[in-house]
Scaffold this active site. Structure first.
Site, mmCIF file in Angstrom:
data_model
loop_
_atom_site.group_PDB
_atom_site.id
_atom_site.type_symbol
_atom_site.label_atom_id
_atom_site.label_comp_id
_atom_site.label_asym_id
_atom_site.label_seq_id
_atom_site.Cartn_x
_atom_site.Cartn_y
_atom_site.Cartn_z
ATOM 1 N N MET A 1 0.836 -1.195 0.000
ATOM 2 C CA MET A 1 0.000 0.000 0.000
ATOM 3 C C MET A 1 0.869 1.244 0.000
ATOM 4 S SD MET A 1 -3.051 -1.040 -0.222
ATOM 5 C CE MET A 1 -4.025 0.391 0.174
ATOM 6 N N CYS A 2 0.236 2.383 0.057
ATOM 7 C CA CYS A 2 0.918 3.662 0.057
ATOM 8 C C CYS A 2 0.066 4.651 0.850
ATOM 9 C CB CYS A 2 1.114 4.191 -1.370
ATOM 10 S SG CYS A 2 1.910 3.025 -2.500
ATOM 11 N N ARG A 3 0.560 5.850 0.963
ATOM 12 C CA ARG A 3 -0.206 6.994 1.462
ATOM 13 C C ARG A 3 0.012 8.129 0.477
ATOM 14 N NH1 ARG A 3 -3.854 5.556 5.135
ATOM 15 N NH2 ARG A 3 -3.934 4.113 3.368
ATOM 16 N N ASN A 115 -2.867 4.636 -4.428
ATOM 17 C CA ASN A 115 -2.746 4.016 -3.120
ATOM 18 C C ASN A 115 -3.524 2.705 -3.185
ATOM 19 O OD1 ASN A 115 -2.945 3.241 -0.417
ATOM 20 N ND2 ASN A 115 -4.537 4.740 0.039
#
Length: 251
Positions: A1-3, A115
């Protein structure tokens, strides 16, 4: 995942948006509060921003964790902008680990971030890739799921679609091929923001007539932060924000 995070509003030092808030994007690289998948976003980062009078954004990207790059703090301290998009990355399995895969992706006035993850990448989305012209496939920014998602959205933008239509179409197409994927997209041209909530958190903070922040999670404790319902599209600028339900995919 990411932000990830996008900002529109009065020109400010970049650090006031991405580093200084108590739960900033910078801090989310090692201590996200609302991330549903993964715990650390240390596989790269990037920031794109717009200078006055120039529609084409500048971009700063690196591999590795953002906290390990002392130049990032210096750059964000002295550069000011009224529009930006930033992201910190947790690599999807099977994706390129280098700087080319770090968001934001860019073309012309656009900045884009993803994301999430395309589950079963790359086989699960081969049919979507085949709909793109060969020239667009050959010029993908990176070998990763997010770059393919960007290529699909950009194809729509080049064909005349608005940012809301481009993201909705891309989300629907990918969700129909890999239904359990997480498809939170973020797109700006420095004047408007479009984003999808599909499988992970998305919030916005609007001060009508002044500013708009759209982010994976709130970067401070301001009570005006509003969560975007899952499977919704957000479009907005400094004047207003609209939330539109996304169509369920045809499986």
């Amino acid at each position: 995942m990411c932000r990830h995070l996008a900002y529109l509003g009065p020109a400010v030092a970049l650090c006031d948006i991405v580093i200084n808030p108590p739960h900033s994007l910078y801090r989310q690289s090692w201590a996200p509060r609302r991330q549903r998948n993964g715990t650390v976003n240390a596989d790269g980062f990037g920031l794109g921003w717009y200078a006055p009078g120039d529609p084409v954004p500048a971009r700063y990207r690196r591999t590795g964790p953002v906290w390990a790059d002392p130049s990032f703090a210096d750059v964000t301290r002295v550069v000011r902008s009224g529009a930006l998009l930033g992201a910190v990355r947790d690599t999807t399995e099977g994706s390129a680990p280098d700087e080319s895969a770090a968001a934001p992706y860019t073309y012309g006035p656009w900045l884009f971030s993803h994301n999430g993850a395309l589950l079963g990448w790359p086989r699960s989305v081969a049919d979507a890739a085949e709909t793109l012209p060969a020239a667009e496939l050959l010029t993908l920014e990176a070998r990763c799921d997010s770059a393919l998602a960007w290529a699909l959205a950009l194809h729509q933008l080049r064909a005349g679609a608005g940012p809301d239509e481009a993201l909705a179409d891309t989300t629907g197409r990918l969700a129909s091929l890999t239904p359990e994927s997480r498809l939170n997209f973020l797109l700006t041209d420095g004047h408007t923001i479009a984003a999808t909530a599909w499988g992970d958190s998305l919030w916005f903070l609007s001060a009508p007539g002044r500013s708009l922040v759209v982010a994976s999670e709130p970067h401070d404790d301001d009570p005006r932060w509003t969560e975007v319902p899952d499977r919704h599209l957000l479009t907005g600028d400094t004047s207003e924000v609209l939330l539109i339900p996304l169509k369920e995919p045809h499986l």
